[in-house]
Design a protein around this motif. Structure first.
Motif, PDB file in Angstrom:
ATOM      1  N   ALA A   1       0.923  -1.248  -0.131  1.00 49.96           N
ATOM      2  CA  ALA A   1      -0.208  -0.017   0.002  1.00 49.96           C
ATOM      3  C   ALA A   1       0.916   1.071  -0.158  1.00 49.96           C
ATOM      4  N   SER A   2       2.206   1.251   0.486  1.00 49.99           N
ATOM      5  CA  SER A   2       3.034   2.356   0.504  1.00 49.99           C
ATOM      6  C   SER A   2       3.678   2.401  -0.806  1.00 49.99           C
ATOM      7  N   GLU A   3       3.552   1.829  -1.839  1.00 49.04           N
ATOM      8  CA  GLU A   3       4.152   1.732  -3.010  1.00 49.04           C
ATOM      9  C   GLU A   3       3.737   3.049  -3.854  1.00 49.04           C
ATOM     10  N   GLY A   4       4.531   3.753  -4.687  1.00 47.92           N
ATOM     11  CA  GLY A   4       3.864   4.734  -5.319  1.00 47.92           C
ATOM     12  C   GLY A   4       3.651   6.060  -4.761  1.00 47.92           C
TER      13      GLY A   4
ATOM     14  N   PRO B   1       7.148  10.482  -1.061  1.00 48.79           N
ATOM     15  CA  PRO B   1       7.527  10.649   0.388  1.00 48.79           C
ATOM     16  C   PRO B   1       7.285  12.082   0.758  1.00 48.79           C
ATOM     17  N   ALA B   2       7.057  12.820   0.010  1.00 47.69           N
ATOM     18  CA  ALA B   2       6.742  14.304   0.713  1.00 47.69           C
ATOM     19  C   ALA B   2       5.428  14.579   1.304  1.00 47.69           C
ATOM     20  N   LEU B   3       4.553  13.209   1.130  1.00 49.54           N
ATOM     21  CA  LEU B   3       3.239  13.493   1.948  1.00 49.54           C
ATOM     22  C   LEU B   3       3.485  13.580   3.186  1.00 49.54           C
ATOM     23  N   LEU B   4       4.489  13.247   4.010  1.00 48.18           N
ATOM     24  CA  LEU B   4       4.878  13.181   5.224  1.00 48.18           C
ATOM     25  C   LEU B   4       5.043  14.707   5.631  1.00 48.18           C
ATOM     26  N   LYS B   5       4.885  15.570   4.862  1.00 49.68           N
ATOM     27  CA  LYS B   5       4.834  17.152   5.075  1.00 49.68           C
ATOM     28  C   LYS B   5       3.594  17.748   5.557  1.00 49.68           C
ATOM     29  N   ASN B   6       2.631  16.855   5.247  1.00 48.49           N
ATOM     30  CA  ASN B   6       0.996  17.302   5.437  1.00 48.49           C
ATOM     31  C   ASN B   6       0.693  17.516   6.736  1.00 48.49           C
ATOM     32  N   ILE B   7       1.310  18.212   7.487  1.00 54.11           N
ATOM     33  CA  ILE B   7       0.853  18.295   9.029  1.00 54.11           C
ATOM     34  C   ILE B   7      -0.527  18.658   9.115  1.00 54.11           C
TER      35      ILE B   7
END
Length: 282
Positions: A266-269, A272-278
């Motif tokens: 489910a994490s493929e694709g 990684p910048a989604l982690l910044k969506n505080i």
């Protein structure tokens, strides 16, 4: 009128002294220290709160910490009772992460507490010390000056019989000067490369030609050399046990993780910048 009251008070006091003192339970984690809106705060809550304090606060007097921690827990309990609605995502997720982390930590603590075989400790000792080639150590002194000309002049004076320690105290600009230039014992890697290379090539009792480093110009005297000896097993037992336990923990982590049913598809694709969506946490 006064005497009867005095008499009755004396009787009451005598009776109270004659009664056995009510037994009190020994304090424990479950000992209640305060109740806020019907919710108990225990000594255990206070103890765990203290362990999370920064080190400088843990050094405060016990009575200061006791009052401060209890006040904080009472305030937090009172505030929490006024909260209405659903907890924010950031709180829910933080609680889930904290539970996961603390529970995993308990597994690691269990592994760390497992007894070690003496043979394993001895094998680790032999590998690191007995079977390893022990390095050379050097005892040297130096005189540090700013220019090559000064260093050469000092070398000539030494060749003419001047006392090294006296010259170091008189001429050296380094912190070892007042001590006669003594650097004590050191092994490879403890001195800057140029200085170390000069020492390694010297024989005990010899004085070097001027040697340049980033600190200035040195005239070095190698006092003596020795081969470092392996420490006694008991002196390094604690260190070896910690290394073995850390290796055991890492192996157990890999073993348990490999045996778990893990699906990362489910994490493929995902970017990684989604982690910044505080803002998603709000």
């Amino acid at each position: 009128m006064q005497k009867p009251l005095t008499y009755l008070a004396s009787v009451a006091l005598a009776v109270s002294l004659a009664l056995p003192v009510a037994a009190q339970d020994e304090p424990s984690l479950d000992t209640v220290v305060a109740t806020v809106n019907g919710t108990d705060i225990t000594l255990g809550h206070m103890i765990i709160a203290r362990t999370t304090l920064p080190e400088q606060y843990q050094q405060l007097p016990d009575e200061v910490l006791f009052t401060g921690i209890l006040d904080q827990l009472v305030q937090q309990s009172a505030l929490a009772d006024t909260f209405e609605g659903d907890l924010p995502n950031r709180v829910k997720l933080s609680l889930e992460n904290e539970t996961r982390s603390l529970t995993a930590g308990e597994v690691i603590e269990t592994v760390m507490a497992e007894p070690l075989e003496e043979d394993a400790i001895l094998a680790a000792y032999n590998e690191q010390y007995t079977d390893a080639e022990m390095g050379e150590e050097y005892n040297a002194s130096h005189i540090l000056v700013e220019t090559e000309q000064e260093a050469q002049s000092i070398k000539e004076a030494l060749d003419d019989g001047a006392d090294f320690a006296e010259l170091a105290r008189e001429k050296s600009t380094g912190p070892s000067g007042p001590g006669g230039g003594s650097l004590g014992w050191f092994g490879k890697g403890m001195m800057v490369p140029t200085f170390e290379a000069a020492v390694v090539d010297m024989k005990a009792g010899a004085v070097s030609d001027p040697v340049e480093t980033q600190f200035g110009w040195h005239v070095i005297k190698l006092n003596e050399t020795r081969t470092s000896e392996a420490p006694a097993l008991e002196d390094v037992r604690e260190e070896l046990e910690l290394q073995l336990r850390q290796t055991l923990v890492q192996s157990r982590i890999e073993e348990i993780t490999s045996a778990a049913e893990v699906d990362r598809s489910a994490s493929e694709g995902l970017d990684p910048a989604l982690l910044k969506n505080i803002e998603w946490l709000e």
